[in-house]
Structure formats: structure tokens, C-alpha cells
Design a protein around this motif. Sequence first.
Motif, mmCIF file in Angstrom:
data_model
loop_
_atom_site.group_PDB
_atom_site.id
_atom_site.type_symbol
_atom_site.label_atom_id
_atom_site.label_comp_id
_atom_site.label_asym_id
_atom_site.label_seq_id
_atom_site.Cartn_x
_atom_site.Cartn_y
_atom_site.Cartn_z
ATOM 1 N N GLU A 139 -0.705 -0.809 0.660
ATOM 2 C CA GLU A 139 -1.362 0.486 0.888
ATOM 3 C C GLU A 139 -2.444 0.741 -0.162
ATOM 4 O O GLU A 139 -3.499 1.291 0.150
ATOM 5 C CB GLU A 139 -0.332 1.622 0.882
ATOM 6 N N THR A 140 -2.167 0.353 -1.403
ATOM 7 C CA THR A 140 -3.191 0.547 -2.444
ATOM 8 C C THR A 140 -4.366 -0.394 -2.202
ATOM 9 O O THR A 140 -5.524 -0.013 -2.383
ATOM 10 C CB THR A 140 -2.588 0.313 -3.841
ATOM 11 N N TYR B 127 -5.420 -1.274 0.652
ATOM 12 C CA TYR B 127 -6.221 -0.635 1.700
ATOM 13 C C TYR B 127 -7.044 0.537 1.160
ATOM 14 O O TYR B 127 -8.025 0.947 1.771
ATOM 15 C CB TYR B 127 -5.318 -0.066 2.799
ATOM 16 N N SER B 128 -6.621 1.104 0.028
ATOM 17 C CA SER B 128 -7.257 2.339 -0.474
ATOM 18 C C SER B 128 -8.354 2.114 -1.503
ATOM 19 O O SER B 128 -9.122 3.030 -1.785
ATOM 20 C CB SER B 128 -6.193 3.248 -1.116
ATOM 21 N N LEU B 129 -8.380 0.933 -2.113
ATOM 22 C CA LEU B 129 -9.353 0.702 -3.187
ATOM 23 C C LEU B 129 -10.667 0.159 -2.633
ATOM 24 O O LEU B 129 -10.669 -0.730 -1.787
ATOM 25 C CB LEU B 129 -8.806 -0.281 -4.226
ATOM 26 N N SER C 183 -3.583 -5.562 -6.078
ATOM 27 C CA SER C 183 -3.573 -4.150 -6.477
ATOM 28 C C SER C 183 -2.203 -3.489 -6.345
ATOM 29 O O SER C 183 -2.103 -2.271 -6.205
ATOM 30 C CB SER C 183 -4.620 -3.365 -5.690
ATOM 31 N N PRO D 103 -5.137 6.993 -4.282
ATOM 32 C CA PRO D 103 -3.912 6.762 -5.077
ATOM 33 C C PRO D 103 -4.140 6.760 -6.585
ATOM 34 O O PRO D 103 -3.194 6.972 -7.346
ATOM 35 C CB PRO D 103 -3.436 5.391 -4.595
ATOM 36 N N ARG D 104 -5.371 6.496 -7.019
ATOM 37 C CA ARG D 104 -5.632 6.431 -8.456
ATOM 38 C C ARG D 104 -6.239 7.737 -8.981
ATOM 39 O O ARG D 104 -5.803 8.286 -9.975
ATOM 40 C CB ARG D 104 -6.597 5.284 -8.773
ATOM 41 N N GLY E 258 -13.622 0.802 2.851
ATOM 42 C CA GLY E 258 -15.074 0.748 3.008
ATOM 43 C C GLY E 258 -15.568 -0.559 3.592
ATOM 44 O O GLY E 258 -16.678 -0.632 4.086
ATOM 45 N N ALA F 98 -3.783 5.031 4.388
ATOM 46 C CA ALA F 98 -3.489 3.608 4.244
ATOM 47 C C ALA F 98 -2.105 3.240 4.782
ATOM 48 O O ALA F 98 -1.724 2.078 4.727
ATOM 49 C CB ALA F 98 -3.586 3.211 2.775
ATOM 50 N N ASN G 46 -1.267 -5.621 -12.289
ATOM 51 C CA ASN G 46 -1.362 -6.258 -10.980
ATOM 52 C C ASN G 46 -1.924 -7.671 -11.145
ATOM 53 O O ASN G 46 -2.700 -7.924 -12.066
ATOM 54 C CB ASN G 46 -2.261 -5.448 -10.052
ATOM 55 N N ASP H 283 0.286 -3.112 -4.123
ATOM 56 C CA ASP H 283 0.943 -3.049 -2.807
ATOM 57 C C ASP H 283 -0.125 -2.973 -1.718
ATOM 58 O O ASP H 283 -1.307 -2.718 -1.995
ATOM 59 C CB ASP H 283 1.908 -1.863 -2.712
ATOM 60 N N GLU I 259 -10.701 -1.709 -12.035
ATOM 61 C CA GLU I 259 -9.306 -2.054 -12.350
ATOM 62 C C GLU I 259 -9.230 -3.393 -13.090
ATOM 63 O O GLU I 259 -8.481 -3.563 -14.048
ATOM 64 C CB GLU I 259 -8.492 -2.121 -11.057
ATOM 65 N N ARG J 134 -10.879 11.572 1.255
ATOM 66 C CA ARG J 134 -10.505 10.238 0.766
ATOM 67 C C ARG J 134 -10.256 10.307 -0.744
ATOM 68 O O ARG J 134 -9.330 9.683 -1.257
ATOM 69 C CB ARG J 134 -11.610 9.226 1.065
ATOM 70 N N ASP K 54 -13.574 0.676 -7.345
ATOM 71 C CA ASP K 54 -12.196 0.836 -7.827
ATOM 72 C C ASP K 54 -11.634 -0.476 -8.353
ATOM 73 O O ASP K 54 -11.098 -0.554 -9.454
ATOM 74 C CB ASP K 54 -11.281 1.331 -6.691
#
Lengths: 442, 292
Positions: free
Chosen positions: A244-245, A247-249, A240, B129-130, A185, B151, A177, A242, A257, B124, A253
Motif C-alpha cells: 500500500e505504501t 502504491y502511495s509514494l 517501501s 502515509p508519510r 502518479g 492504495a 526499507n 508494504d 526516502e 492525496r 517521495d
Amino acid sequence: MMNKILKIFLTFILTAFFATSTFAATKVVWWMESSADTDPTVQEMMCDAFNAEQDEVELECVFKEDINDTIRPALLSGSGPDMFDTPGASYIKIYQDAGLVKSMQEYADQYGWQDKLLGWAYNSGVFDGELYSIPKNYETMIYFYNKTLFEENGWSTPNTLEEVESLAAKIKAKGMNVYAYGSAGWQPTHEHLVGNYFNTYAGPENVYKALIGEKKWTDPEFVEAIELLRKHMVDEGYWSGDLETYYSLDWDDFNNEFATRGSAMLMIGTWGFNVTATNFGESSDDWDWNPLPILNSQAGSAPNYQLATGGTMSINASSKNADGAAKVIDWILSDKARALKVTGSLGYGAWLLPLKYTDADFDPNIDPRQKRFLTEFAEASDSGNYGYTTWTFYPNDPGVHIWKDMEVVWAGDITPLEFMEESQRLWDQARADDALVPVGKR
Amino acid sequence: MPKFLTSINAISWYFLFPVIFIHFFVVAFPSILSLLLCLTDWNGFGRINYVGLENFQELFRDRVFKKAVKHNIIWTVMFLTIPVIVALIIAYLLTGIKRGQLFYRLVYFFPYILASIVNCLIWRYIFHPRHGLGGWFENQGIDFLAKSPFAMKETALYAVAWVDMWHFWGFLVIIYLTGMYQVDDSLYEAADIEGATKFQKFRYITLPMIRPIFVLSLIIIIIWSVPTFDYVYILTMGGPAYSSEVVANHLYSQAFQRMNVGYASTIGVMMFFYVGIIVGFFAILRRMGWEV
């Protein structure tokens, strides 16, 4: 005999009582934003050190979670501590309007605080011509990169939009990436990116004009900046991989990475120095940093540093020990070497006071990359080559709009122009309500 | 001392007084204040300016509020169906278990006693995803759950509701089970003699007999769905792009992030009226002779 003993006893008690109340130090209570990582160091190196050095004022530091939610009812009830932290100048503006925060102008004049602080940092606390807050910490947006990885692949750090996009293609071709980042968070993370694109595409001069109302936020350069950010986030997946990812990290994280070659770069605030150094300490790779690349010629030719304050300190309007509180502040601002030692112990991620540091103030063991930031930032901001972060220079409502509604643009539900039209509407409203925060003249 | 001051009625009021006193200052007074604040532009600190019905006009133009209301309705419908049906079936099946029933009760009820933050972090992580299921499937070469449902704007609301339902349905199991145990066994024995199937016994004996407790559970669900906040706030903060925004979350954002306390009060007043209408509706049903 009994009467005599009683008299001696009472005399002793009364003497002790009056002596205590006459010579006791003035007590100053300071509510600070709590952070488990930094509280013990701050207690030891600031609060305890202050108490050990003098006996006029006794400082009690109280660390509070979510300081803004805690301080609000305390101030409104006319009580609360003598000194308190806030997340930023926009909150001070509200407190000042409500008469809950004390003007520190007489203390600033008495102690010469204006000469001690960087100009922009001092001005950020001046409302209606008087000083109401002093930044506890300053920060800016930069990017870190994996130096070893760049050297291995023969990549150069980018300085222009073309170079960014060309490098991104090469990084993605390697299965990595481009940037590590995420908002899980902490949803306001989005505003870091918006501010970066405003300042490196539209340019600080245009941002400044929009902040003071000489320009519209709907002007093409701002709309184009948002469109470019949308393209890089949604179409290209720079952060990261995309949206959605991204938004998720969370913090751990994306830092992980970056340190493990999942991403080649990390575009973040200077609070990232500490964690980057720590994470790379466990890796064989080396890291370095650069100011953000300029994405459009109208943003100037030299890199600019966005100005940001991370938290402020002020005196409660109802404090009975305001003089003591001012002495505490002056003690903090008076010794640059001590200030650098404190922030150095915290990895320069907190308590980086915006003072006029010189080479002589630095510890000889300071990481040269960190020192380079401190000196380059001071030079750039002193020479007027600076930009503006949304979290320091935006009033509340337009500020929240930036990070809340940016997701709506990324989702494709509104266009960048519609986003900026709403921004302009909220700015007009804030201006009409006299809710703007100070922006020093460029 | 006058007799009425020492009567049983008066003594009851003495005991109630502390609660009423606290309730007035902690709940009733702020609520009344909120009714007044909705007519102002107060930011929570400074001057309070009267703005008439301006906040209400703004509310009906507010696209996020409209979206949030729609999400609250979807949320309520989901909670009125999925956990209710599952809890009814499981409770009924549990009544047939003689040994080890306590174990199942504990297992089903366990998520309910966990703090919402714990439940949210568990899910969560599962959907991460990871590190979660997505990462595991990816390692197996399967492209499943590669993106967290929290997400994605298409799934965020349902994913958050799923977590909340996972935590909530065990509570329903317990209250339905309690109701079912109060049903007279002789009714089932008579049905057995008549050759009724398990489903027929459920449909014609269990369900009618637990109706008061069942309707109570529906009222609870409808009322609790209005101020739903914690799961949304922790998991998505109403995002992405307001796709999981609910009314209470919007209220919080207006009051504590945007500092529009007057406007937030208007949202609170709308929530209050909505709950009032629901309670009134059930009160009318009760007056009409429904066992509610």
C-alpha cells in the motif's frame, strides 16, 4: 518621375522577395516530448546550436506535452511536423503499419547511421527491413545503494537471491526499507519490477525466446519469476515497507526516502542517476550503483543490462522537408562528444543517444560512477550480455497487461500462472495481428 | 424574398444554425462514427477491419468491464444518497440563517469551483502515509490511516467517491437552496399556525414543493455518474487491482493505452445506450404525469 520611383520600388521588392525564397533555409519543424527540466537545455544545445552551425536547414523545435496524444491526430490528418518523437518502438510499429512514418533507410545508408549507433539500438527501429526510428535515449535498470550506510554496517552488495534475501533481513532489522520505490502518479512503474525479475530470474535467453515465440510465457521460469516478485512485494514488503505504501509514494517521495536512509537501496532505471546525485549532494552520505543481482542460475552468471529506449525520433511520411530532417538527425548523431555534453548537462537522464562511445569522448570531469555505467553497459551489450525491458520490446496490449494486471496478482485475485496465461493469450493475439516490435537476433 | 425565409421561426433557425453545425461535427458525427467503429478492430491508425459483433461478445466476457459496471452502479448509489441527503439537510438549515448565510454558501460551494486535479492533490496529501494524517497519527503513537485508503483495494473506490462527493455536494446545496427560496412563505406561516414542527414543514411543504428541482438533481447525478472519469484517473488510475476501475476509465485504457479503439467504441456505445435508457425512463414518467 513618380513612375520611375515606383519602378525602382517594385524592382527592389521583387528582388528581395525572390532572393528570400530562393536562398531561404529549408525549415524543419520537430515536435519533441516536453519536459520542463530539459526543454531549455535542449533548445539551446541542440536546436539553437544546429541553426548556428549551418544555414541550409532551419530547425524549429516545438515542445509538446503528451506527445503521443498530440502527434496522433496531426499524423492522421496528413499534416503535422517534419519530425516527431514517440514514447517507443511499439508506437512506431502502429504508425508504420498505417503509413504515417517515413522510411529512413536511404538516409541511414547515405549517412552511415548503422555504424554510428549501437547495434541493438539501430535494430530497434528496423521494421520490415527498413529503418523508421532512432532512439533518442537509452536506459537500463540498475540499483543504487547508500554506500556510507553499507560501509557503516559492513554490508556487501548482493549478487544472488540468497544474498538479496539475507541482506534484506539485515536492512529490515535496522528499521529501514530494503528498496525505495513507489507507483503513485505512474502506474506503469510496476513493469520495471516485472522486467527485472524476468531478466534476472528467468534470464535474457528465455525472455528472448518468448519474445520471438520460441517459448511460452506460461513456462515455469516466468511463472516462478512472478511468484518471487509477489513474495518480495507482498509477503516481504521489500519496496517501501508494504504494498500500500508502494502504491502511495511518488517520485519525490521515494527518492527522498532513499536519500534520507528510509531505504537502503533504490532499484530504478538509469534515469535515476541525476536525482540520486542531486539528493545525495545535500547529504553527508555517499552513493554508488550496481547492476541487478542475478536471482537464478539459469539467468547466467554475469549481470545483464536490460535494453531500453526512452523515446524515439522519426520523420513524418507527409513531410515535404524529409531531406532536411535527415540532415538534422545526422548532425545529432555525428558528434559523440557533443552528444555526451548535451546529455551530461541533463544529468544523463535524457538525450543519452545510443552511440558507440569511447573513452576519448568523455569529459574528464564526468562523475566516474556515471562513466562506469556508460562503459560497462556498452561492453555488456556489445558482448551480448543484455536483457529486455517490457516498455521497449512488448507490443501495446501485452505491455499494458504487465503493469495493469500485476496489481491483480499482488491483490491475490489471480495466481502468477493465470497472469502469465493472459499474457500468453495477448502475445498470441499480437502475433496474429502482426503487431510485434522488432527484437534483434541475439 | 419569400416570407417564410424572414419569419420569426426561420430567424430562430438562423441563430441556431452555428450551434447545430458545430454540434453535428463535434458531437453527433463522432458519435455516429463510434457506432460504426464498435463493429471493427481499428487500432486508431491503420486498416479498419469489420469484425461484426465480436467486440460485444468480448465485452460480455471482459471481467474488468463487469467489475467497472458494478463500480459505476455503486458510485451512482453513493451519489444518489450521501451528498443528496447532506445537501438537503444543509440547504434546509441554511434557509433559517438570516445573517452570514453567504459565507456558508461560499464555503460549501468552494470545492466545486476548484479544478479536479487540485481537489485530488489536496486529498492525496491528506491521506499520504508519510506526510498526511497517517504520518501525524503515527507520530502520536496512533495506528490510524497508516495506509492511504486510495492504495487499499477494499477502500479505494469509496475513497475516490468521497473526494468527488466532497467536491460535488456544495453544488447540490446551492440548487436545493434556490428551490427552497421559491416556496411560498405563506405555506410555512400556515403550518406554523397549525403548530407543525420543523421536520413536518420540511417533509410536507419543502420536499414536495422542490420536487421538480430535486428530481432534476437525481437525473443529473445518474447521468453524470456514467462517464465519471477524472477523479478515478487522477487518484488511482482504477487501481489497485481494478478495485476502483469505472467504465470510462476502462474505455480510456482500451483506446489510448492498449490501442483497441474499436473495442473502446463498443464500451462507449454501451454507455450511450445506458444513458438513453435513463433518459427514456424519466421521459416515460413525465408522460405519466409525474412532475419530472
